[in-house]
Design a protein around this motif. Structure first.
Motif, PDB file in Angstrom:
ATOM      1  N   HIS A  87      76.505 115.691 109.941  1.00 15.37           N
ATOM      2  CA  HIS A  87      77.660 116.418 109.418  1.00 15.37           C
ATOM      3  C   HIS A  87      78.785 115.463 109.025  1.00 15.37           C
ATOM      4  N   ALA A  88      78.914 114.359 109.762  1.00  8.20           N
ATOM      5  CA  ALA A  88      79.904 113.337 109.405  1.00  8.20           C
ATOM      6  C   ALA A  88      79.528 112.703 108.066  1.00  8.20           C
ATOM      7  N   HIS A  89      78.232 112.442 107.904  1.00 11.11           N
ATOM      8  CA  HIS A  89      77.716 111.898 106.643  1.00 11.11           C
ATOM      9  C   HIS A  89      78.037 112.847 105.488  1.00 11.11           C
ATOM     10  N   THR A  90      77.774 114.135 105.694  1.00 15.53           N
ATOM     11  CA  THR A  90      78.042 115.132 104.658  1.00 15.53           C
ATOM     12  C   THR A  90      79.522 115.143 104.269  1.00 15.53           C
ATOM     13  N   ILE A 107      76.171 104.785 106.976  1.00 19.15           N
ATOM     14  CA  ILE A 107      75.735 105.880 107.843  1.00 19.15           C
ATOM     15  C   ILE A 107      74.742 105.361 108.889  1.00 19.15           C
ATOM     16  N   SER A 108      74.841 105.902 110.082  1.00 20.21           N
ATOM     17  CA  SER A 108      73.848 105.645 111.122  1.00 20.21           C
ATOM     18  C   SER A 108      72.877 106.808 111.147  1.00 20.21           C
ATOM     19  N   ARG A 109      71.587 106.490 111.172  1.00 26.21           N
ATOM     20  CA  ARG A 109      70.561 107.544 111.218  1.00 26.21           C
ATOM     21  C   ARG A 109      69.703 107.337 112.456  1.00 26.21           C
ATOM     22  N   ARG A 110      69.681 108.341 113.318  1.00 28.49           N
ATOM     23  CA  ARG A 110      69.002 108.250 114.606  1.00 28.49           C
ATOM     24  C   ARG A 110      67.865 109.243 114.766  1.00 28.49           C
ATOM     25  N   VAL A 111      67.765 110.208 113.852  1.00 33.36           N
ATOM     26  CA  VAL A 111      66.833 111.323 114.056  1.00 33.36           C
ATOM     27  C   VAL A 111      65.426 110.994 113.577  1.00 33.36           C
ATOM     28  N   ASP A 112      64.448 111.511 114.301  1.00 33.82           N
ATOM     29  CA  ASP A 112      63.040 111.203 114.063  1.00 33.82           C
ATOM     30  C   ASP A 112      62.382 112.270 113.186  1.00 33.82           C
ATOM     31  N   PHE A 113      62.919 112.463 111.989  1.00 30.61           N
ATOM     32  CA  PHE A 113      62.256 113.323 111.009  1.00 30.61           C
ATOM     33  C   PHE A 113      62.720 112.905 109.613  1.00 30.61           C
ATOM     34  N   ALA A 114      61.912 113.248 108.629  1.00 34.57           N
ATOM     35  CA  ALA A 114      62.179 112.811 107.262  1.00 34.57           C
ATOM     36  C   ALA A 114      63.412 113.509 106.690  1.00 34.57           C
ATOM     37  N   VAL A 115      64.031 112.849 105.703  1.00 35.52           N
ATOM     38  CA  VAL A 115      65.156 113.444 104.989  1.00 35.52           C
ATOM     39  C   VAL A 115      64.650 114.646 104.194  1.00 35.52           C
ATOM     40  N   LYS A 124      73.241 113.327  98.651  1.00 37.99           N
ATOM     41  CA  LYS A 124      73.978 112.855  99.816  1.00 37.99           C
ATOM     42  C   LYS A 124      73.544 111.450 100.248  1.00 37.99           C
ATOM     43  N   TYR A 125      72.238 111.176 100.156  1.00 33.60           N
ATOM     44  CA  TYR A 125      71.727 109.877 100.597  1.00 33.60           C
ATOM     45  C   TYR A 125      71.769 108.812  99.506  1.00 33.60           C
ATOM     46  N   ASN A 126      71.838 109.224  98.247  1.00 32.77           N
ATOM     47  CA  ASN A 126      71.760 108.255  97.157  1.00 32.77           C
ATOM     48  C   ASN A 126      73.048 108.134  96.348  1.00 32.77           C
ATOM     49  N   HIS A 127      74.106 108.773  96.800  1.00 33.60           N
ATOM     50  CA  HIS A 127      75.394 108.654  96.108  1.00 33.60           C
ATOM     51  C   HIS A 127      75.868 107.201  96.164  1.00 33.60           C
ATOM     52  N   PRO A 128      76.530 106.727  95.111  1.00 33.52           N
ATOM     53  CA  PRO A 128      77.003 105.336  95.099  1.00 33.52           C
ATOM     54  C   PRO A 128      77.930 104.954  96.247  1.00 33.52           C
ATOM     55  N   CYS A 129      78.577 105.937  96.870  1.00 30.53           N
ATOM     56  CA  CYS A 129      79.479 105.613  97.994  1.00 30.53           C
ATOM     57  C   CYS A 129      78.705 105.116  99.212  1.00 30.53           C
ATOM     58  N   ILE A 130      77.424 105.491  99.322  1.00 26.19           N
ATOM     59  CA  ILE A 130      76.605 105.083 100.467  1.00 26.19           C
ATOM     60  C   ILE A 130      76.108 103.651 100.241  1.00 26.19           C
ATOM     61  N   ASP A 150      67.327 103.154  96.388  1.00 23.98           N
ATOM     62  CA  ASP A 150      67.546 101.718  96.561  1.00 23.98           C
ATOM     63  C   ASP A 150      67.201 101.337  97.994  1.00 23.98           C
ATOM     64  N   LYS A 151      65.991 100.843  98.203  1.00 27.60           N
ATOM     65  CA  LYS A 151      65.501 100.537  99.556  1.00 27.60           C
ATOM     66  C   LYS A 151      66.300  99.420 100.226  1.00 27.60           C
ATOM     67  N   SER A 152      67.009  98.610  99.442  1.00 28.90           N
ATOM     68  CA  SER A 152      67.799  97.522 100.025  1.00 28.90           C
ATOM     69  C   SER A 152      68.968  98.045 100.855  1.00 28.90           C
ATOM     70  N   LYS A 153      69.282  99.334 100.700  1.00 29.16           N
ATOM     71  CA  LYS A 153      70.360  99.928 101.499  1.00 29.16           C
ATOM     72  C   LYS A 153      69.937 100.184 102.945  1.00 29.16           C
ATOM     73  N   LEU A 154      68.637 100.130 103.219  1.00 32.26           N
ATOM     74  CA  LEU A 154      68.128 100.429 104.556  1.00 32.26           C
ATOM     75  C   LEU A 154      68.142  99.190 105.439  1.00 32.26           C
ATOM     76  N   SER A 155      68.635  99.351 106.650  1.00 29.10           N
ATOM     77  CA  SER A 155      68.628  98.281 107.646  1.00 29.10           C
ATOM     78  C   SER A 155      68.241  98.873 108.995  1.00 29.10           C
ATOM     79  N   VAL A 156      67.753  98.020 109.889  1.00 32.04           N
ATOM     80  CA  VAL A 156      67.447  98.440 111.259  1.00 32.04           C
ATOM     81  C   VAL A 156      68.349  97.696 112.229  1.00 32.04           C
ATOM     82  N   VAL A 157      69.061  98.436 113.036  1.00 34.60           N
ATOM     83  CA  VAL A 157      69.828  97.874 114.151  1.00 34.60           C
ATOM     84  C   VAL A 157      69.519  98.744 115.356  1.00 34.60           C
ATOM     85  N   HIS A 158      68.811  98.184 116.322  1.00 28.38           N
ATOM     86  CA  HIS A 158      68.465  98.956 117.510  1.00 28.38           C
ATOM     87  C   HIS A 158      69.719  99.297 118.327  1.00 28.38           C
TER      88      HIS A 158
END
Length: 364
Positions: A87-90, A107-115, A124-130, A150-158
């Motif tokens: 909801h914060a992302h939205t 955005i931080s994504r923690r949930v274990d299901f597909a967009v 929401k996920y591909n807007h230039p602001c993200i 743009d897959k380069s936007k994805l990162s992993v931080v445990h």
């Protein structure tokens, strides 16, 4: 650098704890942090943030919140927005899309299901602001990737934990005392919200099987949630009321977690499973399901034992195996205790700060 953290949750679960840890540690790294959250929310009460803005909780499409975000960004010259839930992302997306907010969003994504595949989620996920999507595990990154152009936007931080919050030199027998159990009782437990994705009916099914083989073992479900009544009915149906106990929500988890002999996680979806990291730090042996990012921390036969989701039979066998084989149990807990040094909230904050600098072009 000024970062506006946005959390829309009113309660206190893993995501809110991670946001609070991050805010605290970023400030130690000379990042000015501000927090926007619901009025009277748990994160407002618990997070150590010098400047907190609040709003009245509404539905998932909160246009007044989106407008408020833009006003805060302009008035405080915010460098970055970091959202900590959907909801914060939205709201941050709407602030950019409809209100013209130019502040970059992470955005931080923690949930274990597909967009979701709908049009709005795609925007929401591909807007230039993200600028970056920080996933808490490689498993979450893999689930999220198909929806991201743009897959380069994805990162992993445990996620990270506070290893020092557990006093292993003075373990109190609070649970045993509270529930009138002997000090040598064997305890198997789980700390989580009593929610569907935790699949605690499988926990109960495994407990029934363990109880049949080892009547001396006692079980604890530590937490609160919408499934409680149904879970209690299942315990009554299986006649386990004298061996399986519900503690409700506890603020003393750091004191009672080290009391457990085995932590049994039965989740069917899980971003990473930070309570497992807590169990590692508390030197509690772990048996868990292979859901989401769990296998990234529970390495089968090294830091714990892994079973298929929903397999109560095998989960029960693994718990019994650890009870009977103290050498194996001790080896796993020793390995896990060392392993968790790589998952401190300080490490999480440093990796997150590097992403902030990358987005702002400050790496050089």
């Amino acid at each position: 650098m000024k970062v506006l953290h946005i959390s829309t949750a009113t309660g206190w679960r893993g995501g809110e704890q991670q946001a609070a840890y991050l805010i605290t540690e970023l400030q130690q790294l000379n990042v000015a942090c501000m927090l926007l959250c619901p009025q009277d929310s748990e994160i407002q009460k618990r997070a150590s943030c010098p400047q907190v803005f609040t709003f009245r909780k509404k539905g998932s499409l909160n246009f007044s919140l989106a407008g408020q975000i833009k006003k805060i960004c302009i008035a405080n010259q915010i460098s970055l927005i970091h959202t900590h839930d959907s909801h914060a992302h939205t709201a941050a997306f709407i602030s950019a899309w409809l209100f013209g907010n130019k502040t970059p969003v992470i955005i931080s994504r923690r949930v274990d299901f597909a967009v979701s595949g709908n049009f709005f989620s795609g925007m929401k996920y591909n807007h230039p602001c993200i600028k970056k999507i920080i996933c808490v595990s490689a498993a979450i990154q893999k689930l999220t990737a198909p929806a991201i152009s743009d897959k380069s936007k994805l990162s992993v931080v445990h996620s990270g934990i506070d290893k020092n919050k557990f006093n292993l030199q003075q373990i109190k027998n609070k649970l045993r005392s509270e529930f009138n159990l002997s000090n040598d009782s064997l305890l198997v437990g789980n700390v989580s919200a009593l929610a569907d994705h935790k699949d605690l009916f499988t926990f109960i099914a495994a407990a029934e099987k363990i109880n049949a083989a080892m009547p001396e073992v006692r079980f604890f479900l530590i937490g609160e949630g919408p499934e409680r009544a149904a879970l209690q009915a299942e315990v009554k149906n299986k006649k386990l009321e004298q061996v399986l106990f519900f503690t409700g929500f506890r603020k003393d988890v750091a004191e009672i977690l080290p009391e457990l002999d085995i932590f049994l996680m039965t989740s069917k979806t899980e971003g990473l499973g930070t309570t497992l990291l807590d169990a590692f730090a508390a030197k509690v042996a772990v048996v868990a399901t292979n859901a989401g990012g769990i296998s990234e921390i529970v390495q089968d036969g090294f830091t714990g034992l892994i079973s298929d989701v929903g397999d109560a039979e095998n989960l029960s066998r693994q718990v019994i195996k650890l009870i009977e084989n103290k050498e194996l149990k001790n080896r796993l807990t020793d390995n896990a205790f060392k392993f968790v040094d790589g998952f401190t909230y300080s490490t999480t904050a440093k990796k997150t700060l590097q992403i902030y600098k990358e987005v702002l072009g400050e790496n050089n």
